[in-house]
Scaffold this motif. Structure first.
Motif, PDB file in Angstrom:
ATOM      1  N   ARG A 132      30.450  -9.066  20.526  1.00 35.37           N
ATOM      2  CA  ARG A 132      29.648  -8.443  19.473  1.00 35.37           C
ATOM      3  C   ARG A 132      30.530  -7.630  18.521  1.00 35.37           C
ATOM      4  O   ARG A 132      30.297  -7.633  17.305  1.00 35.37           O
ATOM      5  CB  ARG A 132      28.576  -7.545  20.105  1.00 35.37           C
ATOM      6  CG  ARG A 132      27.569  -6.998  19.101  1.00 35.37           C
ATOM      7  CD  ARG A 132      26.413  -6.306  19.809  1.00 35.37           C
ATOM      8  NE  ARG A 132      25.665  -7.262  20.612  1.00 35.37           N
ATOM      9  CZ  ARG A 132      24.755  -8.102  20.123  1.00 35.37           C
ATOM     10  NH1 ARG A 132      24.505  -8.122  18.830  1.00 35.37           N
ATOM     11  NH2 ARG A 132      24.116  -8.925  20.909  1.00 35.37           N
ATOM     12  N   ASP A 184      30.759  -8.277  14.626  1.00 38.42           N
ATOM     13  CA  ASP A 184      30.488  -7.182  13.688  1.00 38.42           C
ATOM     14  C   ASP A 184      31.576  -7.104  12.626  1.00 38.42           C
ATOM     15  O   ASP A 184      31.294  -6.896  11.439  1.00 38.42           O
ATOM     16  CB  ASP A 184      30.405  -5.849  14.440  1.00 38.42           C
ATOM     17  CG  ASP A 184      29.090  -5.664  15.184  1.00 38.42           C
ATOM     18  OD1 ASP A 184      28.112  -6.372  14.873  1.00 38.42           O
ATOM     19  OD2 ASP A 184      29.043  -4.797  16.089  1.00 38.42           O
ATOM     20  N   PHE A 193      24.439 -15.695  18.720  1.00 38.59           N
ATOM     21  CA  PHE A 193      25.268 -14.992  17.746  1.00 38.59           C
ATOM     22  C   PHE A 193      25.149 -15.660  16.379  1.00 38.59           C
ATOM     23  O   PHE A 193      25.207 -14.987  15.342  1.00 38.59           O
ATOM     24  CB  PHE A 193      26.720 -14.951  18.206  1.00 38.59           C
ATOM     25  CG  PHE A 193      26.969 -13.951  19.306  1.00 38.59           C
ATOM     26  CD1 PHE A 193      27.053 -12.599  19.021  1.00 38.59           C
ATOM     27  CD2 PHE A 193      27.104 -14.362  20.624  1.00 38.59           C
ATOM     28  CE1 PHE A 193      27.274 -11.672  20.016  1.00 38.59           C
ATOM     29  CE2 PHE A 193      27.327 -13.438  21.635  1.00 38.59           C
ATOM     30  CZ  PHE A 193      27.406 -12.091  21.343  1.00 38.59           C
ATOM     31  N   TYR A 209      23.944 -13.355  13.258  1.00 39.48           N
ATOM     32  CA  TYR A 209      24.944 -12.957  12.280  1.00 39.48           C
ATOM     33  C   TYR A 209      25.068 -13.879  11.067  1.00 39.48           C
ATOM     34  O   TYR A 209      25.565 -13.446  10.028  1.00 39.48           O
ATOM     35  CB  TYR A 209      26.320 -12.862  12.954  1.00 39.48           C
ATOM     36  CG  TYR A 209      26.473 -11.661  13.856  1.00 39.48           C
ATOM     37  CD1 TYR A 209      26.893 -10.435  13.347  1.00 39.48           C
ATOM     38  CD2 TYR A 209      26.193 -11.746  15.221  1.00 39.48           C
ATOM     39  CE1 TYR A 209      27.040  -9.328  14.177  1.00 39.48           C
ATOM     40  CE2 TYR A 209      26.333 -10.642  16.055  1.00 39.48           C
ATOM     41  CZ  TYR A 209      26.754  -9.436  15.523  1.00 39.48           C
ATOM     42  OH  TYR A 209      26.893  -8.346  16.347  1.00 39.48           O
TER      43      TYR A 209
END
Length: 282
Positions: A187, A191, A213, A217
């Protein structure tokens, strides 16, 4: 502006058809997930985008920022300059373990300094300041003087991203960057990728096995199977039924239950219509 335009890209290795007439357009500043089971063609496509492989046939063509990177199995006249605008991060990190983290990040300046300075790692104060700022940006400034081999996997990936910032790449391609990481480290890496996409406008293409993910994202997802693109559209439209067919027996390990992970508020559908997620025998 289109950052990447792939047209009729095919590639065969012996009897294996690795890519089948792939056509794809990615706009400048997009963050796109590339998904698919092992052997689907994701890594082969990435190697072509990075200029490490040449396509087969006269129709195969890749353009970066409207200029020809390769066509008909040959590099374009501006391929070297275009390659400098692309950074690739691999699962294996590609850091020099015996060198310090800071020196590894400073290597992002290669190609912009003389061969003599690059050979002897002669970086000036401004270049060192840029590398330190990049490490601060990705959250590992305290590791600057450590040997790269002492970092955790997640820290090494963030160091590789810092090197991309120093390189001032306009396209960042990440090939399975979180495949070997624990969820918390994964993560943090995602990020950072999302941050450089949002704040710097860098076009990000990230190959992922962990589909959640991609959903969280990446506003857009491209799915591959047997070397072909079989879905291209908003990540929010991916259903677990489709992903179950795409990944088969592995789907249970890669996909959470519907609704288990909230969608990011910023996720939007691309301007073009998505390819329908229809899986048919090759």
């Amino acid at each position: 502006m289109t950052a990447i335009q792939v047209s009729n890209l095919s590639k065969r290795f012996g009897r294996t058809q690795a890519l089948r007439d792939v056509s794809l357009s990615i706009g400048k500043g997009e963050m796109v997930a590339l998904i698919g089971a092992s052997g689907s063609g994701k890594s082969t496509l990435i190697r072509h985008l990075a200029g490490l492989e040449m396509g087969d046939g006269a129709a195969s063509r890749i353009e970066l920022f409207g200029r020809v990177a390769q066509s008909g199995g040959r590099l374009g006249p501006q391929a070297k300059e275009l390659r400098g605008r692309v950074s690739v991060i691999f699962q294996q990190f590609n850091l020099v373990g015996r060198m310090s983290v800071l020196t590894n990040v400073l290597l992002g300046h290669l190609g912009k300094i003389s061969r003599f300075r690059g050979t002897f790692a002669l970086f000036n104060r401004t270049e060192k300041a840029a590398a330190s700022a990049a490490l601060e940006r990705v959250g590992i400034a305290k590791t600057a003087r450590q040997r790269a081999s002492t970092l955790s996997g997640g820290q090494q990936q963030r160091a590789a991203i810092a090197r991309t910032l120093v390189q001032r790449a306009e396209i960042l391609i990440a090939d399975e960057p979180i495949a070997s990481l624990d969820p918390a480290s994964a993560r943090r890496v995602m990020d950072v990728l999302a941050d450089v996409n949002a704040r710097d406008g860098i076009t990000v293409i990230v190959s992922l096995h962990q589909v959640e993910f991609a959903r969280q994202y990446c506003p857009r997802t491209v799915a591959m199977r047997d070397g072909a693109v079989i879905w291209d559209g908003p990540s929010s439209a991916l259903t677990n039924a489709f992903l179950g067919e795409l990944y088969g027996a592995s789907a249970g390990e890669l996909v959470l239950a519907d609704g288990a992970v909230p969608q990011p508020a910023s996720a939007t559908a691309p301007a073009h219509s998505p390819k329908q997620p229809v899986l048919e025998p090759a």
